[in-house]
Enzyme design. Structure first.
Site, short mmCIF file in Angstrom:
data_model
loop_
_atom_site.label_atom_id
_atom_site.label_comp_id
_atom_site.label_asym_id
_atom_site.label_seq_id
_atom_site.Cartn_x
_atom_site.Cartn_y
_atom_site.Cartn_z
N HIS A 1 -12.37 59.33 21.67
CA HIS A 1 -11.22 58.61 21.13
C HIS A 1 -10.77 57.45 22.00
O HIS A 1 -9.92 56.67 21.61
CB HIS A 1 -10.03 59.56 20.94
CG HIS A 1 -9.35 59.92 22.23
ND1 HIS A 1 -9.86 60.85 23.09
CD2 HIS A 1 -8.23 59.44 22.82
CE1 HIS A 1 -9.08 60.94 24.15
NE2 HIS A 1 -8.09 60.09 24.02
C1 UD1 Z 1 -3.00 58.61 23.22
C2 UD1 Z 1 -2.92 58.41 24.74
C3 UD1 Z 1 -4.20 58.92 25.41
C4 UD1 Z 1 -4.51 60.34 24.98
C5 UD1 Z 1 -4.54 60.41 23.46
C6 UD1 Z 1 -4.81 61.81 22.99
C7 UD1 Z 1 -1.65 56.44 25.49
C8 UD1 Z 1 -1.76 55.12 26.12
N1 UD1 Z 1 -2.80 57.03 25.09
O1 UD1 Z 1 -4.04 57.79 22.76
O2 UD1 Z 1 -4.03 58.89 26.81
O3 UD1 Z 1 -5.75 60.71 25.52
O4 UD1 Z 1 -3.27 59.97 22.97
O5 UD1 Z 1 -4.91 61.86 21.61
O6 UD1 Z 1 -0.56 56.97 25.37
N2 UD1 Z 1 -2.77 57.93 14.98
C9 UD1 Z 1 -2.62 58.71 13.87
N3 UD1 Z 1 -1.87 59.85 13.97
C10 UD1 Z 1 -1.24 60.18 15.11
C11 UD1 Z 1 -1.38 59.36 16.24
C12 UD1 Z 1 -2.15 58.26 16.16
O7 UD1 Z 1 -3.16 58.44 12.82
O8 UD1 Z 1 -0.57 61.22 15.14
C13 UD1 Z 1 -3.63 56.74 14.92
C14 UD1 Z 1 -2.85 55.47 14.69
O9 UD1 Z 1 -3.60 54.62 13.90
C15 UD1 Z 1 -2.75 54.86 16.07
C16 UD1 Z 1 -4.03 55.35 16.74
O10 UD1 Z 1 -4.31 56.62 16.15
O11 UD1 Z 1 -2.64 53.49 16.04
C17 UD1 Z 1 -3.92 55.52 18.23
O12 UD1 Z 1 -2.81 56.34 18.58
P1 UD1 Z 1 -2.00 56.13 19.96
O13 UD1 Z 1 -0.96 57.17 20.12
O14 UD1 Z 1 -1.59 54.71 20.06
O15 UD1 Z 1 -3.10 56.33 21.06
P2 UD1 Z 1 -4.19 57.46 21.21
O16 UD1 Z 1 -5.51 56.84 21.05
O17 UD1 Z 1 -3.89 58.67 20.40
#
Ligand code: UD1
Length: 416
Positions: free
Chosen positions: A225
């Protein structure tokens, strides 16, 4: 004493659960009102798969406050958490704030607390960072920035492994702020390990080798991820190239993070996967279409994922926490990254850092599939980290209360 805990993203929940349990335990032993926990969920992760199911699996109470920030760019998400959290902090005025891990919610809330002022004396909560001191030395990782900033804002730094102590001392953090407490993520793993055996995920995914209740087929588990791995088509394809050989030797199960699923669609890579919902059909030659493809499924809950890890022949991942959990479970792990901030998982555990190039990944997988299971647990990964942390926080709060009693009884000190 009021202790506020922040959770926001998936890897926070299992780190916070033992702290809440330790606060409850402390209150049971010292009178119901001795400690009050206030749980704040920023909403960085949301929905059942990324958040809700973890509250159920980990017996977490419902959050007292939910900021519902959702997804956005780093700057917008961090700013939105800060904006909303400031109001909560001013309303609740906790004695201590605990932030865990290295996600945007961690740094955002620590930054608000470091600058808040509850009164004319500049009173603010004691800031405790759980999982302090980890360093990948790669500032291209958003988490590395979050770790450094959070550590330098915190009053109490609880480290999970020896390297964390060295890193913090090297950065000039005073010794007395650093506490080698162990790993609360491992507290949760040890607490819920037996419960995870009750998961029916292996049956659901048809990964049983026989009728016996605990029989598991040979399979590998994959998670990816990290933006540096999945946000660029070429890098992503190169990683898959490195996984092809493995996927012809055993099923590879891939519970994919929502961001990874989005990228797979955007990059037109869906054909590389066997999707969970797609039935296998035999082609003209009698082989199953998609039989050797990586099996992509939706993200799993905590207990189902632990069951999958425990029974896997091999785990391939770019996650930080999974390197630690596989170490504890004694399951061989290949980390698809150029570095790790958790070196104890390599020196003491079952982890190998493969890099992100196809050849390195193939080589590491070949090496790890023949590795015997089992490892020795790193120091203090014994299920007691949460209790140790709460004990230190209580002592520090008592010291602070005594100091302020002395100050208020001395007119000179009060004026200062
Ligand atoms: C975040 C953390 C990372 C951790 C990861 C675990 C930061 C900088 N990164 O990254 O350290 O390893 O979580 O999962 O805080 N999205 C959904 N549903 C959700 C959450 C996210 O669909 O519940 C999608 C959205 O399109 C979003 C993307 O995933 O834009 C990324 O989510 P985000 O929370 O920004 O970062 P992670 O990659 O999850």
């Amino acid at each position: 004493m009021k202790i506020m805990l922040i959770v926001g993203a998936r890897p926070n929940f299992m780190k916070a659960a033992p702290l809440i349990a330790a606060i409850r335990e402390h209150s049971r032993a010292n009178g119901q009102k001795s400690l009050q926990a206030i749980l704040v969920h920023t909403g960085q992760h949301y929905g059942e798969a990324m958040s809700g199911s973890f509250f159920t699996d980990l017996d977490l109470p419902n959050p007292d406050v939910h900021l519902e920030v959702g997804s956005a760019s780093h700057a917008v998400q961090t700013a939105e958490i800060m904006r909303k959290f400031e109001e909560v902090l001013l309303a609740e005025k906790p004695d201590a704030l605990i932030v865990v891990g290295d996600v945007n919610s961690t740094v955002a809330c620590a930054l608000v607390a470091a600058k808040i002022s509850f009164d004319s004396n500049g009173t603010r909560p004691l800031i405790a960072h759980v999982e302090a001191g980890l360093r990948s030395f790669d500032r291209g990782m958003p988490e590395e920035i979050n770790r450094i900033v959070t550590d330098h804002l915190s009053d109490l730094l609880f480290v999970t492994e020896e390297s964390g102590i060295q890193n913090l001392i090297h950065e000039g953090i005073p010794n007395e702020k650093i506490h080698f407490a162990g790993n609360t993520m491992i507290d949760s793993l040890l607490t819920f390990k037996a419960k995870a055996d009750g998961s029916v995920i292996l049956d659901k995914l048809e990964l049983r080798s026989g009728p016996a209740k605990n029989s598991a087929a040979r399979y590998a588990l994959l998670t990816l991820h990290r933006p540096s791995n999945v946000d660029h088509r070429e890098t992503f394809l190169n990683i898959f190239d490195g996984l092809q050989e493995l996927s012809t030797s055993c099923p590879v199960i891939f519970p994919a993070h929502p961001r990874t699923q989005q990228r797979i669609i955007e990059f037109g890579l869906a054909e590389f996967f066997q999707l969970a919902s797609a039935p296998q059909s035999t082609n003209g030659s009698g082989t199953c279409a998609g039989a050797n493809k990586i099996r992509m499924i939706d993200p799993l809950g905590y207990l189902d994922f632990m069951c999958m890890m425990k029974n896997a022949a091999l785990v391939v991942t770019d996650s930080g926490g999974i390197q630690e959990e596989t170490t504890c479970l004694g399951v061989p792990c290949v980390t698809v990254r150029e570095n790790t901030e958790r070196p104890v998982t390599v020196s003491c555990g079952t982890n190998v850092i493969a890099g992100t190039k196809a050849e390195g990944i193939r080589k590491a997988i070949r090496e790890q599939v023949s590795r015997p299971r089992g490892s020795s647990a790193p120091e203090k990964w014994d299920g007691q980290a949460g209790t140790r942390i709460i004990e230190v926080i209580v002592v520090e709060l008592q010291k602070k209360a005594q100091e302020s009693d002395v100050a208020s009884s001395s007119p000179l000190l009060t004026r200062r």
